[in-house]
Scaffold this motif. Structure first.
Motif, PDB file in Angstrom:
ATOM      1  N   SER A 263       1.373   4.666   3.872  1.00  0.00           N
ATOM      2  CA  SER A 263      -0.064   4.756   3.609  1.00  0.00           C
ATOM      3  C   SER A 263      -0.766   3.976   4.706  1.00  0.00           C
ATOM      4  O   SER A 263      -0.605   2.745   4.802  1.00  0.00           O
ATOM      5  CB  SER A 263      -0.409   4.177   2.229  1.00  0.00           C
ATOM      6  OG  SER A 263      -1.803   4.267   1.992  1.00  0.00           O
ATOM      7  N   ASP A 264      -1.509   4.684   5.566  1.00  0.00           N
ATOM      8  CA  ASP A 264      -2.141   4.061   6.741  1.00  0.00           C
ATOM      9  C   ASP A 264      -1.074   3.337   7.565  1.00  0.00           C
ATOM     10  O   ASP A 264      -0.114   3.932   7.992  1.00  0.00           O
ATOM     11  CB  ASP A 264      -3.274   3.137   6.300  1.00  0.00           C
ATOM     12  CG  ASP A 264      -4.406   3.908   5.631  1.00  0.00           C
ATOM     13  OD1 ASP A 264      -4.636   5.068   6.022  1.00  0.00           O
ATOM     14  OD2 ASP A 264      -5.042   3.365   4.712  1.00  0.00           O
TER      15      ASP A 264
ATOM     16  N   SER B  87       0.908   0.902   6.472  1.00  0.00           N
ATOM     17  CA  SER B  87       1.989   0.370   5.629  1.00  0.00           C
ATOM     18  C   SER B  87       3.085   1.417   5.484  1.00  0.00           C
ATOM     19  O   SER B  87       2.827   2.580   5.169  1.00  0.00           O
ATOM     20  CB  SER B  87       1.431   0.006   4.249  1.00  0.00           C
ATOM     21  OG  SER B  87       2.472  -0.307   3.342  1.00  0.00           O
TER      22      SER B  87
ATOM     23  N   LYS C  82       1.839   1.805  -3.531  1.00  0.00           N
ATOM     24  CA  LYS C  82       0.715   2.019  -4.436  1.00  0.00           C
ATOM     25  C   LYS C  82       0.184   3.439  -4.347  1.00  0.00           C
ATOM     26  O   LYS C  82      -0.324   3.995  -5.322  1.00  0.00           O
ATOM     27  CB  LYS C  82      -0.411   1.029  -4.120  1.00  0.00           C
ATOM     28  CG  LYS C  82      -0.100  -0.416  -4.479  1.00  0.00           C
ATOM     29  CD  LYS C  82      -1.183  -1.362  -3.984  1.00  0.00           C
ATOM     30  CE  LYS C  82      -2.501  -1.121  -4.674  1.00  0.00           C
ATOM     31  NZ  LYS C  82      -3.523  -2.113  -4.260  1.00  0.00           N
ATOM     32  N   ASN C  83       0.273   4.025  -3.165  1.00  0.00           N
ATOM     33  CA  ASN C  83      -0.241   5.370  -2.935  1.00  0.00           C
ATOM     34  C   ASN C  83       0.716   6.399  -3.538  1.00  0.00           C
ATOM     35  O   ASN C  83       1.853   6.532  -3.100  1.00  0.00           O
ATOM     36  CB  ASN C  83      -0.399   5.604  -1.425  1.00  0.00           C
ATOM     37  CG  ASN C  83      -1.028   6.935  -1.101  1.00  0.00           C
ATOM     38  OD1 ASN C  83      -1.144   7.817  -1.949  1.00  0.00           O
ATOM     39  ND2 ASN C  83      -1.453   7.097   0.139  1.00  0.00           N
TER      40      ASN C  83
ATOM     41  N   PRO D  40       0.807  -1.235   0.000  1.00  0.00           N
ATOM     42  CA  PRO D  40       0.000   0.000   0.000  1.00  0.00           C
ATOM     43  C   PRO D  40       0.833   1.274   0.000  1.00  0.00           C
ATOM     44  O   PRO D  40       0.478   2.254  -0.662  1.00  0.00           O
ATOM     45  CB  PRO D  40      -0.835  -0.134   1.280  1.00  0.00           C
ATOM     46  CG  PRO D  40      -0.965  -1.609   1.487  1.00  0.00           C
ATOM     47  CD  PRO D  40       0.340  -2.191   1.017  1.00  0.00           C
TER      48      PRO D  40
END
Length: 610
Positions: A539-540, A542, A515-516, A512
């Motif tokens: 991201s969050d 991750s 990916k972000n 993630p």
């Protein structure tokens, strides 16, 4: 206004032409049987004819003022070359198999740029199809194809096209191109077509005999500029907007890469690129597909990607050459030409954080301030690369990065690219370290033009003062030298490098934090003297921490990173990647003293485990 020939079925065809200053126009059918079809004025400079007994494959010219015969400027096929008759095409006969195809989200794209003539021994659309599955297995989900608009001869990069609506005959023509696109969609791969809206090629260009397609108000590297904002420019704008929609509707193209938009001049209240973007998006929405416009620009201007409410053009994404220049200068230490503006680790850090390195700072190469601030624009608005056709082909010897740096440096560069919060572009063969050059080649028929091209290329090379034997663009061997050695992908270090690319793409797609593409979820910094770069993305829950050593020596340092238990998931120095042997531990903590191999990178992860 749809222009050109439009086959309606049952032997019925219309012909529409924009020629505001001609007093008389007719369609001259030359095959299968000669006949002359008068055209009637429609207003605003358009002429039209509708006729029966016109079937696909019919060859025709336009007869201008009762005398001269010229091909259709909106010809969709030139089966006998740029100087000969145009061909009527039936787009409805293609049996598409992509009814459920919705496209690929821009932020998820892994773009693979290729040239049809050099990607395979055959140099055709059909020959690409068997390779699609391997590209998909690599992780590629978007192929950017260098221009296919009909050009003179059978050897060209494609930027000398003179019939923007036609598909190069030697590649396989309209049907061959459609078959490739259909096959790619079935494989899960989007097709991006490189189009040229800033100039026409020099041979076979008859547009000025029809209408004021050019203006003397501006100059481009190719001569007079396309007339987008001067008197009688409405027909010119329609010509190119219709062309963009033509690829979308008739060929199911997923995106267009707009070549060198810095040479598109328009001072009107609505820029041609804004109008094109609006029309393109509207048709894409109607078709229910994800479609995009991607611009090549060397202006570092955020107006390209900003929406109209922000004073922009609304283009979906643009190339950022700064990233390429950073990596190339760091690894090769070249300082010629535009590379004199690059070469520090701090610049690569800025490229990660902001996409543009030059955001209104002084450029020694340009001798002026350059660029704008893109720090608040998300990473999916920018396409970055290590190599592309320009950066390789505009060198005297056409050397790829694999000819200039070590195998370790190639892996480092791959990681630097695929861990970026932007859209990565891979140039054909890069993924396995192709060593054949990519040279500039043409196949003109005019001896004076051939000589002009030779002189022009030598002048371009002069800025870099690179040594080496200049290879004649007109010589057929120049294209042959540029062909890929595809078989190498399964041999030795080439096989290892391909697997390394594959693994990096897998990490990018499954973690993630990678990916972000928000640049707000990113921190980058460097140790300039040691040429160490650190990239932290999250991201969050991750998180990923990347260590990159652009030094040609091993470097010891104290890690400063968030207080987490970091687990190594990739190390380019590992023996499995034909590395020199790892020096970094499997787990690291903040303030720990570490040693990283020369020209290597490592990726650590915490949080979500894949």
């Amino acid at each position: 206004m749809k222009i050109g020939s439009n086959y309606l079925g049952n032997g019925c065809c219309t012909f529409t032409l924009w020629a505001p200053f001609l007093r008389e126009v007719a369609v001259q059918i030359v095959s299968p049987q000669k006949r002359l079809i008068p055209m009637e004025p429609q207003g605003k400079g358009y002429w039209k004819a509708k006729s029966q007994d016109i079937y696909p494959g019919t060859l025709y010219f336009y007869q201008l003022n009762g005398d001269i015969l010229r091909p259709d400027p909106a010809s969709e096929s030139q089966p006998h070359g740029v100087h000969q008759a145009s061909e009527v095409i039936n787009h409805s006969k293609m049996n598409w198999n992509d009814a459920g195809w919705l496209g690929v989200p821009l932020e998820s794209m892994i773009i693979y740029e290729l040239h049809v003539g050099t990607f395979t021994p055959e140099g055709t659309f059909a020959a690409i199809i068997p390779r699609l599955s391997e590209l998909y297995e690599l992780g590629v989900n978007a192929i950017e194809i260098m221009p296919v608009a009909q050009f003179p001869g059978d050897r060209n990069w494609g930027y000398d096209g003179v019939y923007p609506y036609a598909v190069q005959t030697s590649y396989g023509g309209p049907e061959g191109f459609k078959q490739l696109i259909d096959a790619a969609h079935q494989q899960g791969i989007a097709i991006i077509l490189d189009v040229v809206y800033n100039h026409f090629g020099p041979e076979g260009n008859y547009t000025s005999e029809y209408a004021p397609y050019f203006t003397e108000t501006y100059n481009t590297p190719w001569g007079s500029a396309i007339n987008y904002d001067d008197a009688h420019s409405d027909g010119v704008r329609n010509y190119f907007i219709e062309n963009a929609l033509h690829w979308l509707q008739n060929y199911h193209i997923d995106a267009l890469r707009l070549d060198a938009i810095h040479a598109i001049y328009d001072l009107g209240a609505k820029h041609i690129l804004q109008e094109m973007a609006e029309e393109f998006a509207a048709v894409g929405n109607y078709l229910g597909r994800q479609v995009y416009l991607i611009a090549e620009s060397d202006l570092n201007d955020v107006r390209v990607i900003r929406n109209s409410q922000q004073g922009g053009y609304g283009i979906d994404a643009q190339w950022s050459d700064d990233f390429h220049h950073c990596i190339h200068a760091l690894l090769t230490k070249e300082q010629r030409g535009y590379y004199r503006d690059f070469g520090t680790s701090e610049q690569l850090v800025k490229a990660y954080q902001e996409s543009f390195v030059y955001s209104w700072q002084y450029s020694f190469f340009r001798q002026r301030n350059h660029g704008s601030d893109a720090s608040h624009d998300s990473g999916d608005k920018f396409v970055v690369c290590l190599q592309n056709h320009d950066q390789i082909g505009n060198r005297v010897l056409g050397e790829r990065l694999s000819n200039l740096v070590s195998f370790a440096a190639l892996k480092l560069a791959a990681g630097a690219l695929l861990l970026t919060p932007n859209i990565p572009l891979i140039f054909m063969g890069e993924e396995y370290g192709e060593e054949s050059p990519f040279l500039y080649f043409v196949n003109h028929t005019d001896p004076d033009l051939v000589e002009a091209v030779r002189k022009g290329r030598k002048k371009e090379f002069a800025a870099f003062h690179l040594e080496g034997e200049y290879l004649d663009p007109q010589n057929p061997d120049t294209l042959l030298k540029s062909k890929l050695h595809w078989e190498k992908r399964q041999e030795g270090k080439h096989k290892v490098l391909r697997k390394f690319y594959q693994q990096l793409i897998k990490l990018r797609r499954t973690i993630p934090a990678l990916k972000n593409l928000s640049k707000q979820n990113l921190n980058a910094y460097c140790l300039e003297q040691d040429k160490l770069i650190f990239l932290h993305r999250w991201s969050d829950h991750s998180q990923v921490f990347c260590l990159m050593n652009f030094n040609d020596q091993d470097v010891s340092f104290t890690a400063t990173l968030p207080e987490e238990n970091w687990q190594k998931i990739l190390d380019s120095a590992d023996a499995k990647w034909m590395g020199s042997g790892v020096t970094l531990p499997a787990n690291i903590l903040s303030q720990q003293v570490l040693t990283i191999n020369a020209h290597s990178l490592a990726v650590y992860q915490t949080g979500i485990t894949i």
